[in-house]
Design an enzyme around this catalytic site. Structure first.
Site, PDB file in Angstrom:
ATOM      1  N   SER A  33       0.934  -1.093   0.077  1.00  0.00           N
ATOM      2  CA  SER A  33      -0.082   0.099   0.007  1.00  0.00           C
ATOM      3  C   SER A  33       0.812   1.211  -0.034  1.00  0.00           C
ATOM      4  O   SER A  33       2.081   1.173   0.545  1.00  0.00           O
ATOM      5  CB  SER A  33      -0.905   0.096   1.385  1.00  0.00           C
ATOM      6  OG  SER A  33      -1.417   1.208   1.497  1.00  0.00           O
TER       7      SER A  33
ATOM      8  N   TYR B 258      -2.726  -0.534  10.266  1.00  0.00           N
ATOM      9  CA  TYR B 258      -2.632  -1.077   8.791  1.00  0.00           C
ATOM     10  C   TYR B 258      -1.352  -0.678   8.055  1.00  0.00           C
ATOM     11  O   TYR B 258      -0.655  -1.365   7.311  1.00  0.00           O
ATOM     12  CB  TYR B 258      -3.703  -0.269   8.045  1.00  0.00           C
ATOM     13  CG  TYR B 258      -3.681  -0.414   6.303  1.00  0.00           C
ATOM     14  CD1 TYR B 258      -4.342  -1.603   5.996  1.00  0.00           C
ATOM     15  CD2 TYR B 258      -3.266   0.548   5.804  1.00  0.00           C
ATOM     16  CE1 TYR B 258      -4.379  -1.716   4.669  1.00  0.00           C
ATOM     17  CE2 TYR B 258      -3.335   0.332   4.470  1.00  0.00           C
ATOM     18  CZ  TYR B 258      -3.703  -1.010   3.809  1.00  0.00           C
ATOM     19  OH  TYR B 258      -4.030  -1.082   2.478  1.00  0.00           O
TER      20      TYR B 258
END
Length: 251
Positions: A142, A155
């Site tokens: 990501s 995350y």
């Protein structure tokens, strides 16, 4: 139907919906036999049914990516059905956002179990059930691994670990003929993401993206398929940012 990936046998975790489902469908459309791995049986079965209806090969694999034994059993079932594995896409994730002071132990444990342990178990399962030829691993990273994004501490930690793991495994497994890369998607309004990002959040992400729009599941799937295919045969240790340019935008 393209024959670009004919002969490949690829397990895709988190393939019941979103990017994982789009990836499973695309790989099958390009000739691969796909293991549709998901913890939700109904979602996995729907993806597999769509693949078979289009003339592709798919096997439903219902398991928890955090469960090492289950991941190995799934890989063994896929090998028994279609032959030695040639690749894995580690897409499964479990996400909760929130301020760091509110992170609960059980939430962090689950995010780490699915997001970090899961890919490690997936790599081990590929190694146990591959053949003698080349193989490829694609992890889902990501842009959050490179950027500061509020309320995403857990995350971001998971995705930062995935970037480091990808590069380390490229060095470790390269001598065995195994390429290891990652794709870092930008904002893509998948069903899972929509559960934690509202319309205002997506409007902000759209405005911050140089291309001026959100990504689509099929666009990320195409990047993953590229890294699994022959055209990427000399590419390893890379993180491909399919993010509309958000990771390189200056403030």
């Amino acid at each position: 139907m393209s024959a670009e990936l004919t002969g490949q046998v690829v397990m895709v975790t988190g393939a019941g919906r979103g990017i994982g489902a789009a990836t499973a469908r695309l790989l099958a459309a390009r000739g691969a036999a796909v293991g549709v791995f998901d913890i939700a049986a109904d979602l996995a079965e729907a993806t597999a049914a769509a693949i078979k209806a289009a003339g592709g090969k798919a096997l439903v694999l219902v398991a928890d990516a955090a469960d090492r034994r289950a991941v190995f059993d799934a890989a063994a079932a896929l090998r028994n059905a279609f032959g030695p594995l040639t690749g894995i896409v580690n897409d499964a994730i479990w996400i909760r956002y929130g301020p760091v002071e509110g992170v609960e132990e059980e939430v962090l444990d689950r995010m780490l179990a699915v997001g970090i342990k899961g890919p490690v178990w997936g790599v081990q399962a590929l190694l146990a059930h591959r053949g003698d030829g080349p193989a490829a691993i694609v992890n889902l990273a990501s842009p959050a691994a490179d950027l500061g994004v509020a309320n995403t501490s857990s995350y971001t930690a998971v995705k930062g670990a995935i970037v480091a793991l990808t590069r380390q495994l490229a060095v470790e497994l390269g001598p065995q003929g195994i390429r290891v890369n990652a794709v870092a998607p930008g904002a893509v309004p998948t069903p899972g993401a929509r559960a934690i990002v509202d319309e205002a959040g997506y409007a902000k992400r759209r405005a911050q993206t140089p291309l001026g729009r959100l990504g689509e599941e099929d666009e990320i799937a195409a990047a993953i398929a590229f890294l699994l295919g022959r055209d990427a045969s000399f590419v390893t240790g890379e993180v491909l940012h399919a993010d509309g340019g958000i990771s390189v935008k200056s403030m």
